[in-house]
Design an enzyme around this catalytic site. Structure first.
Site, PDB file in Angstrom:
ATOM      1  N   PHE A  66       0.928  -1.762  -4.740  1.00  0.00           N
ATOM      2  CA  PHE A  66       1.972  -0.882  -4.041  1.00  0.00           C
ATOM      3  C   PHE A  66       2.715  -1.843  -2.944  1.00  0.00           C
ATOM      4  O   PHE A  66       2.092  -2.496  -2.085  1.00  0.00           O
ATOM      5  CB  PHE A  66       1.443   0.328  -3.334  1.00  0.00           C
ATOM      6  CG  PHE A  66       0.947   1.216  -4.034  1.00  0.00           C
ATOM      7  CD1 PHE A  66       1.780   2.163  -4.576  1.00  0.00           C
ATOM      8  CD2 PHE A  66      -0.505   1.366  -4.730  1.00  0.00           C
ATOM      9  CE1 PHE A  66       1.167   3.335  -5.352  1.00  0.00           C
ATOM     10  CE2 PHE A  66      -0.939   2.500  -5.517  1.00  0.00           C
ATOM     11  CZ  PHE A  66      -0.038   3.354  -5.745  1.00  0.00           C
ATOM     12  N   ASP A  67       3.944  -1.850  -2.741  1.00  0.00           N
ATOM     13  CA  ASP A  67       4.713  -2.297  -1.480  1.00  0.00           C
ATOM     14  C   ASP A  67       4.430  -1.320  -0.472  1.00  0.00           C
ATOM     15  O   ASP A  67       3.866  -0.205  -0.770  1.00  0.00           O
ATOM     16  CB  ASP A  67       6.228  -2.135  -1.890  1.00  0.00           C
ATOM     17  CG  ASP A  67       7.074  -2.259  -0.681  1.00  0.00           C
ATOM     18  OD1 ASP A  67       7.009  -3.138   0.046  1.00  0.00           O
ATOM     19  OD2 ASP A  67       7.828  -1.389  -0.492  1.00  0.00           O
TER      20      ASP A  67
END
Ligand SMILES: [Mg+2]
Length: 370
Positions: A66-67
């Site tokens: 995930f960013d």
């Protein structure tokens, strides 16, 4: 049959049966029908599947990256604290920072420039990706950026303490420097999305590993990871370094899905086995991704993985059925044991089976577990 004793009738009948059976209708329908139904179901669930490639990769995904900003968090940042060095005024520091940040489109810059809307104009603006910005405001050279970039020359205890406090709360800190001397710090806070912790818990329950990948500092990244329950944090990554991290993970033998929203996520989304873009993200992220999550809801990440896996299973069953049917029935037809009429009915049934099997995907997510 003509050359042996069968005669013309027998020969024509067997030939017809073979032709009817060998029609690859069901084979041709196996993949597109499943894809079509899955796309329709996906649209209802807020998942836009951009192609077949995405689905193939999904089966084996074991790591979801995930960013942080804009993906796990709302990305709508606000200034939460301003600390001024001795001899400086907080408002002045913020106004100078806002003047320079007005030239940048980074989420942190937008928050800072919005917090002091009546700032002075900036000249000679420069942006150094992953580090910060600089410019001349009222004849003074101002730099605003990451602590490591600004404070290379050493820091006062005031700013060090301000940074530590902010980062322990998961906030992002930039330092402000005027004419070569650090004069203050601005902390910017973001809110973790409500759906993030749920999504991560569901992925963990399925045995997937989760990674937080961000250009932000390790302390803030760890704080956010802690809030949503992510195992592994890779922080302080430069904008063009995200793609290298994805490549390294893949070299370790992991099958990686990447979830991101920003321009700098584009290459990483394209490099991952499965790229998933947040629908409210940038055009770059959306065009580089295989899957677009139309709603701003992270719980659709595990749903999308599940839908893709269910679609692949359906395609496989369809192909096995359609192919197996031809393999089994052609020799029977060639042996003259199959009436062309029955062959026609069997043919229709195999297509019927494939289409019905694909249509079962319409119920995905309503009965099956997500
Ligand atoms: Mg982002």
């Amino acid at each position: 049959w003509l050359l042996t004793s069968g005669g013309a009738n027998q020969a024509v009948s067997a030939a017809l049966a073979v032709l009817v059976i060998a029609c690859p209708c069901a084979l041709g329908l196996a993949t597109p029908t499943a894809m079509m139904v899955a796309s329709g179901r996906g649209a209802q669930l807020g998942i836009f599947l951009k192609g077949h490639r995405a689905l193939e990769a999904t089966r084996a995904v074991d790591t979801v990256v995930f960013d942080k900003t804009g993906t796990l968090t709302t990305g709508r940042l606000t200034v939460s604290a301003v600390t001024a060095e001795q001899g400086w005024d907080g408002e002045e520091v913020l106004a100078l920072a806002a003047a320079v940040e007005a030239g940048s489109e980074h989420a942190v810059a937008l928050a800072i420039s919005a917090s002091a809307p009546h700032h002075a104009p900036v000249e000679d603006f420069r942006s150094i990706p992953g580090r910060g910005v600089s410019g001349v405001v009222g004849g003074r050279t101002v730099r605003v950026g990451k602590p490591a970039w600004i404070a290379a020359s050493g820091l006062s205890p005031t700013l060090t303490a301000a940074r530590r406090t902010a980062e322990s709360r998961g906030e992002t800190v930039v330092f402000v420097e005027v004419d070569g001397r650090p004069c203050g710090a601005v902390a910017v806070s973001d809110t973790v999305k409500d759906s993030a912790a749920d999504a991560v818990a569901t992925l963990h329950a399925r045995g997937l590993r989760t990674v937080l990948l961000t250009g932000d500092n390790p302390a803030s990244a760890a704080a956010v990871a802690g809030q949503v329950g992510i195992d592994e944090v890779i922080a302080d990554v430069l904008p063009d370094g995200k793609v290298d991290v994805i490549e390294q993970l893949r070299e370790q033998g992991r099958v990686v899905a990447m979830v991101g929203d920003g321009i700098n996520d584009g290459p990483a989304l394209a490099c991952a086995d499965l790229g998933m873009a947040i629908g409210r993200g940038t055009d770059v992220a959306i065009s580089a991704a295989d899957v677009v999550l139309v709603r701003d809801d992270l719980t659709t990440v595990p749903v999308a993985l599940g839908l893709a896996a269910a679609t692949m299973r359906t395609i496989r069953v369809n192909l096995v059925w359609a192919f197996g049917y031809n393999v089994a029935a052609i020799p029977i037809a060639a042996a003259g044991l199959l009436n062309p009429l029955i062959a026609g009915a069997a043919m229709a049934f195999s297509s019927f089976f494939v289409v019905s099997n694909s249509l079962r995907l319409r119920n995905f997510g309503s009965v099956m577990n997500r």
